[in-house]
Design a protein around this motif. Structure first.
Motif, PDB file in Angstrom:
ATOM      1  N   TYR A   1      22.216  25.370  15.370  1.00  0.00           N
ATOM      2  CA  TYR A   1      23.531  25.565  15.981  1.00  0.00           C
ATOM      3  C   TYR A   1      23.427  25.642  17.498  1.00  0.00           C
ATOM      4  CZ  TYR A   1      24.988  26.586  11.240  1.00  0.00           C
ATOM      5  OH  TYR A   1      25.250  26.493   9.901  1.00  0.00           O
ATOM      6  N   ASP A   2      24.436  25.108  18.162  1.00  0.00           N
ATOM      7  CA  ASP A   2      24.508  25.177  19.617  1.00  0.00           C
ATOM      8  C   ASP A   2      24.911  26.581  20.063  1.00  0.00           C
ATOM      9  OD1 ASP A   2      24.415  24.020  22.233  1.00  0.00           O
ATOM     10  OD2 ASP A   2      26.609  23.949  22.214  1.00  0.00           O
ATOM     11  N   ALA A   3      25.896  27.155  19.372  1.00  0.00           N
ATOM     12  CA  ALA A   3      26.409  28.476  19.734  1.00  0.00           C
ATOM     13  C   ALA A   3      25.612  29.577  19.045  1.00  0.00           C
ATOM     14  CB  ALA A   3      27.884  28.581  19.359  1.00  0.00           C
ATOM     15  N   ALA A   4      25.483  30.709  19.719  1.00  0.00           N
ATOM     16  CA  ALA A   4      24.754  31.845  19.154  1.00  0.00           C
ATOM     17  C   ALA A   4      25.617  32.636  18.172  1.00  0.00           C
ATOM     18  CB  ALA A   4      24.271  32.763  20.274  1.00  0.00           C
ATOM     19  N   VAL A   5      26.935  32.557  18.308  1.00  0.00           N
ATOM     20  CA  VAL A   5      27.857  33.328  17.474  1.00  0.00           C
ATOM     21  C   VAL A   5      28.278  32.473  16.276  1.00  0.00           C
ATOM     22  CG1 VAL A   5      30.103  34.488  17.441  1.00  0.00           C
ATOM     23  CG2 VAL A   5      28.694  34.552  19.499  1.00  0.00           C
ATOM     24  N   PRO A   6      28.163  33.006  15.051  1.00  0.00           N
ATOM     25  CA  PRO A   6      28.580  32.244  13.869  1.00  0.00           C
ATOM     26  C   PRO A   6      30.080  31.955  13.892  1.00  0.00           C
ATOM     27  CG  PRO A   6      27.324  34.199  13.232  1.00  0.00           C
ATOM     28  CD  PRO A   6      27.607  34.311  14.692  1.00  0.00           C
ATOM     29  N   VAL A   7      30.465  30.816  13.319  1.00  0.00           N
ATOM     30  CA  VAL A   7      31.879  30.457  13.248  1.00  0.00           C
ATOM     31  C   VAL A   7      32.525  31.154  12.048  1.00  0.00           C
ATOM     32  CG1 VAL A   7      31.486  28.198  14.296  1.00  0.00           C
ATOM     33  CG2 VAL A   7      31.508  28.405  11.813  1.00  0.00           C
ATOM     34  N   GLU A   8      33.839  31.335  12.120  1.00  0.00           N
ATOM     35  CA  GLU A   8      34.577  31.880  10.985  1.00  0.00           C
ATOM     36  C   GLU A   8      34.825  30.729  10.011  1.00  0.00           C
ATOM     37  OE1 GLU A   8      38.869  33.964  10.111  1.00  0.00           O
ATOM     38  OE2 GLU A   8      37.910  34.290  12.051  1.00  0.00           O
ATOM     39  N   LEU A   9      34.492  30.950   8.758  1.00  0.00           N
ATOM     40  CA  LEU A   9      34.611  29.885   7.765  1.00  0.00           C
ATOM     41  C   LEU A   9      36.034  29.751   7.244  1.00  0.00           C
ATOM     42  CD1 LEU A   9      31.349  30.490   5.709  1.00  0.00           C
ATOM     43  CD2 LEU A   9      31.765  28.754   7.456  1.00  0.00           C
ATOM     44  N   ASN A  10      36.437  28.526   7.007  1.00  0.00           N
ATOM     45  CA  ASN A  10      37.707  28.199   6.367  1.00  0.00           C
ATOM     46  C   ASN A  10      37.363  27.917   4.901  1.00  0.00           C
ATOM     47  OD1 ASN A  10      39.881  26.847   5.218  1.00  0.00           O
ATOM     48  ND2 ASN A  10      40.365  25.704   7.077  1.00  0.00           N
ATOM     49  N   LEU A  11      37.612  28.888   4.027  1.00  0.00           N
ATOM     50  CA  LEU A  11      37.201  28.761   2.634  1.00  0.00           C
ATOM     51  C   LEU A  11      37.954  27.661   1.893  1.00  0.00           C
ATOM     52  CD1 LEU A  11      36.576  32.500   1.714  1.00  0.00           C
ATOM     53  CD2 LEU A  11      34.949  30.759   2.479  1.00  0.00           C
TER      54      LEU A  11
END
Length: 114
Positions: free
Chosen positions: A64-74
């Motif tokens: 991943y480019d970003a250090a913060v995980p993304v919020e998933l769209n279930l």
């Protein structure tokens, strides 16, 4: 932009898509379900599309480019997972409805005029 490393190959993908693919690939492979995954290549690459056979025997690494995980769209993840279970495999599609299924159905209903 993140990267999906699959065996000796590496594919550039948006972090958001990659997080959803990690969820789906992990779930499918834990159950021993192999599948094809395909997507259109970036037009600048000159390639039409990619298709890979996702199997437990091939090393997979999500970078991943970003250090913060993304919020998933279930709802989106469920749509992609359903595709992975079909004969054509997981055909990566855009996240066109960011709301959950129930919320999207309600917001799509026409409003009655008074």
């Amino acid at each position: 932009m993140g990267r999906l490393h699959y065996g000796d190959s590496s594919f550039e993908m948006e972090d958001r898509l990659l997080a959803h693919l990690q969820l789906i690939i992990g779930a499918k492979l834990r159950r021993g379900e192999n599948f094809f995954m395909s997507w259109r290549a970036d037009e600048s690459s000159g390639l039409g599309r990619h298709a890979v056979w996702v199997d437990n025997g091939v090393p997979i690494h999500c970078q991943y480019d970003a250090a913060v995980p993304v919020e998933l769209n279930l709802a989106w993840a469920e749509r992609l997972a359903d595709l992975a279970s079909k004969g054509g495999g997981l055909i990566i599609q855009a996240e066109d409805v960011p709301l959950g299924i129930e919320e999207a159905d309600e917001s799509a209903q026409p409003q009655n005029a008074s």
